[in-house]
Enzyme design. Structure first.
Site, PDB file in Angstrom:
ATOM      1  N   GLY A  21      61.075  58.706  39.850  1.00  0.00           N
ATOM      2  CA  GLY A  21      60.751  58.447  41.242  1.00  0.00           C
ATOM      3  C   GLY A  21      59.388  58.924  41.712  1.00  0.00           C
ATOM      4  N   THR A  22      58.403  58.995  40.823  1.00  0.00           N
ATOM      5  CA  THR A  22      57.076  59.423  41.268  1.00  0.00           C
ATOM      6  C   THR A  22      56.441  58.368  42.185  1.00  0.00           C
ATOM      7  OG1 THR A  22      56.110  58.534  39.216  1.00  0.00           O
ATOM      8  CG2 THR A  22      56.624  60.882  39.266  1.00  0.00           C
ATOM      9  N   ASN A  23      56.685  57.105  41.898  1.00  0.00           N
ATOM     10  CA  ASN A  23      56.182  56.050  42.782  1.00  0.00           C
ATOM     11  C   ASN A  23      56.927  56.072  44.117  1.00  0.00           C
ATOM     12  OD1 ASN A  23      54.300  54.868  40.864  1.00  0.00           O
ATOM     13  ND2 ASN A  23      56.088  54.101  39.771  1.00  0.00           N
ATOM     14  N   MET A 108      64.159  49.364  36.401  1.00  0.00           N
ATOM     15  CA  MET A 108      64.189  48.852  35.032  1.00  0.00           C
ATOM     16  C   MET A 108      65.377  47.910  34.813  1.00  0.00           C
ATOM     17  SD  MET A 108      61.457  50.192  34.041  1.00  0.00           S
ATOM     18  CE  MET A 108      61.476  49.773  32.301  1.00  0.00           C
ATOM     19  N   ILE A 110      65.832  43.506  35.047  1.00  0.00           N
ATOM     20  CA  ILE A 110      65.259  42.220  35.422  1.00  0.00           C
ATOM     21  C   ILE A 110      66.207  41.508  36.384  1.00  0.00           C
ATOM     22  CG2 ILE A 110      64.509  39.960  34.602  1.00  0.00           C
ATOM     23  CD1 ILE A 110      63.772  41.301  31.942  1.00  0.00           C
ATOM     24  N   ASN A 139      56.933  44.253  43.410  1.00  0.00           N
ATOM     25  CA  ASN A 139      57.144  45.107  42.242  1.00  0.00           C
ATOM     26  C   ASN A 139      55.818  45.721  41.812  1.00  0.00           C
ATOM     27  OD1 ASN A 139      58.563  46.145  39.850  1.00  0.00           O
ATOM     28  ND2 ASN A 139      57.371  44.643  38.702  1.00  0.00           N
ATOM     29  N   HIS A 141      53.744  46.940  38.667  1.00  0.00           N
ATOM     30  CA  HIS A 141      53.743  46.756  37.210  1.00  0.00           C
ATOM     31  C   HIS A 141      52.466  47.342  36.619  1.00  0.00           C
ATOM     32  CE1 HIS A 141      54.830  45.078  33.369  1.00  0.00           C
ATOM     33  NE2 HIS A 141      53.696  44.409  33.292  1.00  0.00           N
ATOM     34  N   ASP A 181      57.391  39.377  36.029  1.00  0.00           N
ATOM     35  CA  ASP A 181      56.032  39.863  36.247  1.00  0.00           C
ATOM     36  C   ASP A 181      55.015  38.737  36.414  1.00  0.00           C
ATOM     37  OD1 ASP A 181      56.901  42.521  36.092  1.00  0.00           O
ATOM     38  OD2 ASP A 181      56.671  42.549  33.909  1.00  0.00           O
ATOM     39  N   GLU A 210      48.519  53.978  40.338  1.00  0.00           N
ATOM     40  CA  GLU A 210      49.753  53.346  40.798  1.00  0.00           C
ATOM     41  C   GLU A 210      50.255  53.951  42.100  1.00  0.00           C
ATOM     42  OE1 GLU A 210      52.415  51.767  37.150  1.00  0.00           O
ATOM     43  OE2 GLU A 210      52.147  53.950  37.172  1.00  0.00           O
TER      44      GLU A 210
END
Length: 254
Positions: A21-23, A108, A110, A139, A141, A181, A210
């Site tokens: 969960g850093t993003n 993670m 699809i 998203n 990426h 993507d 990011e």
């Protein structure tokens, strides 16, 4: 008399995660700041029970509601159900939050057509109930558009650099479509790979990019679909409301 201003409707986002969960943390830190004004994360959903991102959400101030729904536990608890049914159930959880935007931040899994059909309003999620307004999904990426789609993008880019096939990599925020993507890029940033640099160092520099990119991409799409509105409040209106409150109070104590 001069006018004062106040922010309008609060914008809501749902964040989907799978890992540390850093993003997500970048979004938590940015909500209701100039970077993401009038914005609140209304739900963090994980497909992994042990994802530390759920702890980050719970420890936020104020705490952010969380939910967990894993694919295999869902299939085990619902014999006869399919992966598509799981995607629809994820979409159902999201739709009930009535968000302005869904952000996949290290999710993670699809997403299949079931998820996208629900959030676009093409498919019902509760009986006959449908999403009234399509909910955009973005998203993050860790690769440039058209390069290294799917999993392990950082490792594949680093290997390609070592072979002399590329000179740099990057990251992007893109709209989520049925092709993995391949949605329209919202924001793109190039990140140089330095000769002799270990992959850990490259990965750390990429993550730094990011964390900024996911906030900027979220803000850009939110401003498109739910721009911040400022409600003007005249001083006369404030004074009138104050008098209306004070006069009965004075009469009461008299």
């Amino acid at each position: 008399m001069s006018n004062a201003s106040a922010p309008g409707r609060e914008r809501r986002i749902v964040v989907l995660i799978s890992g540390s969960g850093t993003n997500l943390q970048a979004l938590i830190d940015a909500q209701n700041t100039p970077a993401l004004p009038s914005t609140r994360i209304s739900l963090v959903l994980s497909n992994r029970k042990a994802a530390y991102g759920l702890t980050r959400a719970a420890q936020a101030n104020p705490p952010i509601p969380t939910a967990y729904l894993g694919l295999q536990p869902f299939l085990k608890a619902n014999p006869g159900k399919t992966r598509d049914d799981y995607d629809v159930e994820v979409a159902r959880i999201v739709a009930r939050e009535n968000p302005d935007l869904v952000v996949l931040a290290g999710w993670m899994h699809i997403m299949g057509e079931g998820f996208l059909d629900v959030v676009s309003g093409e498919r019902p999620y509760d009986g006959e109930k449908k999403v009234e307004k399509p909910i955009p999904v973005i998203n993050l990426h860790p690769a440039l558009p058209g390069a290294f789609d799917g999993a392990h993008a950082i490792e594949r880019a680093y290997e390609a650099f070592q072979k002399g096939e590329i000179k740099h990599s990057g990251a992007m925020v893109h709209r989520v479509v049925k092709e993995v993507d391949r949605g329209e890029p919202v924001l793109v940033r190039e990140v140089e790979i330095l000769p002799g640099e270990p992959i850990e160092a490259f990965e750390e520099r990429l993550h730094q990019v990011e964390w900024k990119l996911i906030v900027e991409g979220t803000a850009k799409v939110l401003d498109e679909v739910a721009p911040v509105t400022i409600v003007s409040i005249s001083a006369t209106t404030v004074l009138s409301a104050s008098v209306a409150f004070i006069v009965p109070w004075i009469s009461h104590i008299a």
